[in-house]
Design a protein around this motif. Structure first.
Motif, short mmCIF file in Angstrom:
data_model
loop_
_atom_site.label_atom_id
_atom_site.label_comp_id
_atom_site.label_asym_id
_atom_site.label_seq_id
_atom_site.Cartn_x
_atom_site.Cartn_y
_atom_site.Cartn_z
N SER A 117 0.85 -1.18 0.00
CA SER A 117 0.00 0.00 0.00
C SER A 117 0.89 1.23 0.00
N LEU A 118 0.28 2.40 0.17
CA LEU A 118 1.00 3.65 0.24
C LEU A 118 0.41 4.50 1.35
N SER A 119 1.22 5.37 1.92
CA SER A 119 0.70 6.29 2.92
C SER A 119 -0.28 7.27 2.27
N PRO A 120 -1.27 7.76 3.02
CA PRO A 120 -2.24 8.69 2.46
C PRO A 120 -1.80 10.15 2.59
N ARG A 121 -2.02 10.89 1.53
CA ARG A 121 -1.83 12.35 1.54
C ARG A 121 -3.16 12.98 1.18
N PHE A 122 -3.52 14.05 1.89
CA PHE A 122 -4.83 14.66 1.74
C PHE A 122 -4.74 15.97 0.95
N GLU A 123 -5.89 16.50 0.56
CA GLU A 123 -5.93 17.65 -0.35
C GLU A 123 -5.23 18.88 0.20
N ASP A 124 -5.22 19.03 1.53
CA ASP A 124 -4.59 20.21 2.13
C ASP A 124 -3.09 20.04 2.37
N GLY A 125 -2.52 18.90 1.92
CA GLY A 125 -1.09 18.67 2.07
C GLY A 125 -0.70 17.95 3.34
N THR A 126 -1.67 17.72 4.25
CA THR A 126 -1.38 16.92 5.43
C THR A 126 -1.30 15.45 5.03
N PHE A 127 -0.81 14.61 5.95
CA PHE A 127 -0.55 13.23 5.59
C PHE A 127 -0.50 12.37 6.84
N GLU A 128 -0.50 11.06 6.62
CA GLU A 128 -0.20 10.08 7.66
C GLU A 128 1.05 9.32 7.26
N PHE B 61 13.90 12.29 5.62
CA PHE B 61 13.09 11.14 5.25
C PHE B 61 12.01 11.55 4.24
N TYR B 62 11.84 10.70 3.23
CA TYR B 62 10.75 10.88 2.28
C TYR B 62 10.03 9.56 2.09
N ALA B 63 8.81 9.62 1.56
CA ALA B 63 7.98 8.42 1.41
C ALA B 63 7.09 8.56 0.19
N GLY B 64 6.59 7.42 -0.29
CA GLY B 64 5.65 7.40 -1.40
C GLY B 64 4.22 7.51 -0.90
N PHE B 65 3.38 8.23 -1.65
CA PHE B 65 2.02 8.51 -1.21
C PHE B 65 1.00 8.25 -2.30
N GLN B 66 -0.26 8.18 -1.85
CA GLN B 66 -1.40 8.20 -2.74
C GLN B 66 -2.40 9.19 -2.18
N GLY B 67 -3.20 9.78 -3.07
CA GLY B 67 -4.18 10.73 -2.59
C GLY B 67 -4.69 11.62 -3.70
N ARG C 64 11.98 16.76 13.46
CA ARG C 64 10.51 16.86 13.43
C ARG C 64 9.90 16.00 12.34
N LEU C 65 8.68 15.58 12.60
CA LEU C 65 7.79 15.04 11.58
C LEU C 65 6.97 16.21 11.08
N LEU C 66 7.01 16.48 9.78
CA LEU C 66 6.35 17.66 9.23
C LEU C 66 4.84 17.58 9.37
N THR C 67 4.19 18.72 9.37
CA THR C 67 2.73 18.79 9.32
C THR C 67 2.24 18.67 7.88
N LEU C 68 2.96 19.31 6.96
CA LEU C 68 2.63 19.28 5.54
C LEU C 68 3.79 18.64 4.79
#
Length: 219
Positions: free
Chosen positions: A17-28, A100-106, A168-172
Motif C-alpha cells: 500500500s502507500l501512505s495517504p496524503r490529503f488535499e490540504d497537504g497533510t498526511f499520515e 526522510f521521504y515516502a511514497g504517497f497516494q491521494g 521533526r515530523l512535518l505537518t505538511l
C-alpha cells in the motif's frame, strides 16, 4: 555538515500500500510491516499507532500485524543493520541532517509520488554493542526503535539518535518526486541530485547545495 536523504514508509513493494496524503497537504506516515520475530511484549501493531486525525493507522492499513516503526518520531531514532545504508549512517556526525521521504497516494497526485515527511538533526550515531544482553542496557534511551523490539540481536545495527530540538515530523508534505519516482527538476536544483529515489540506497546532498537544502527544509 552532511545531509542524507532516505526513503521510508510503506509502499507497494513493501507492505502492498502507500501512505495517504490529503488535499490540504497533510498526511499520515505509515511504517512498513515488521518481518522479523518480535520479543514478547515489545511489539507495536498498526492499531497501536495513533493517526493524526485521532483514529489508529488501521484506518489506512487493514492490518493488525506488527509494524516496523522506524524511523520513529517520539524519541527520534532510526536504525539500519544492512548495507549500503548502514555505512551511509556511519558517515553522519552530530549536527548533520537525515531527511526522510515516502511514497504517497491521494487526491491530485499520481500514486507513488514521493514527498519529504520529516528530518532528524543528528545528535549521535550508535553502533549496537555486541558484547551485552539484548536489547543493550547502555542504549535504553533508544529502545523505542523497531530494531530493539526484535527478539534476536542484530550485531551490525547502527542507530541514529536525533536531537529532539532540531528534529521533526512535518505537518505538511514537501514535494520531492514525480509519479515515476524521479526527483522533480525544481527540487533537484535545491538538493543537487536528480534521478531515481527508489528505496535501495540513500542520496547525499553535494556540499555546494547543503545550505540551500537546509533553508528549504526549515522554511
Amino acid at each position: 555538515m552532511s545531509i542524507l536523504f532516505l526513503r521510508v514508509g510503506i509502499d507497494r513493494g513493501c507492505g502492498g500500500s502507500l501512505s495517504p496524503r490529503f488535499e490540504d497537504g497533510t498526511f499520515e506516515y505509515v511504517p512498513i510491516p515488521e518481518f522479523s520475530e518480535i520479543a514478547e511484549g515489545r511489539g507495536v501493531t498498526y492499531a497501536d499507532l495513533p493517526a493524526r486525525c485521532g483514529v489508529s493507522l488501521t484506518s489506512y492499513v487493514r492490518s493488525h500485524r506488527y509494524t516496523h516503526y522506524d524511523p520513529e518520531f517520539e524519541t527520534y531514532t532510526y536504525g539500519e543493520p544492512s548495507e549500503p545504508k548502514r555505512s551511509q549512517l556511519l558517515r553522519l556526525k552530530p549536527d548533520d541532517y537525515l531527511v526522510f521521504y515516502a511514497g504517497f497516494q491521494g487526491p491530485g497526485i499520481a500514486p507513488g509520488t514521493c514527498f519529504v515527511i520529516g528530518y532528524f538533526c543528528v545528535n549521535q550515531i550508535h553502533p549496537a554493542p555486541t558484547d551485552s544482553a539484548w536489547p543493550p542496557a547502555s542504549l535504553v534511551h533508544l529502545h523505542r526503535n523497531a530494531h530493539f523490539r526484535r527478539k534476536n540481536p542484530e550485531k551490525t545495527l547502527v542507530v541514529v539518535e536525533g536531537d529532539p530540538s532540531g528534529s521533526r515530523l512535518l505537518t505538511l508534505t514537501r514535494p520531492f518526486s514525480d509519479g515515476g519516482q524521479r526527483v522533480l527538476p525544481e527540487i533537484a536544483q535545491i538538493v543537487g541530485f536528480h534521478g531515481s529515489v527508489m528505496r535501495a540506497v540513500g542520496r547525499w546532498v553535494p556540499a555546494a547545495h547543503e545550505e540551500r537544502t537546509v533553508g528549504w527544509l526549515l522554511s
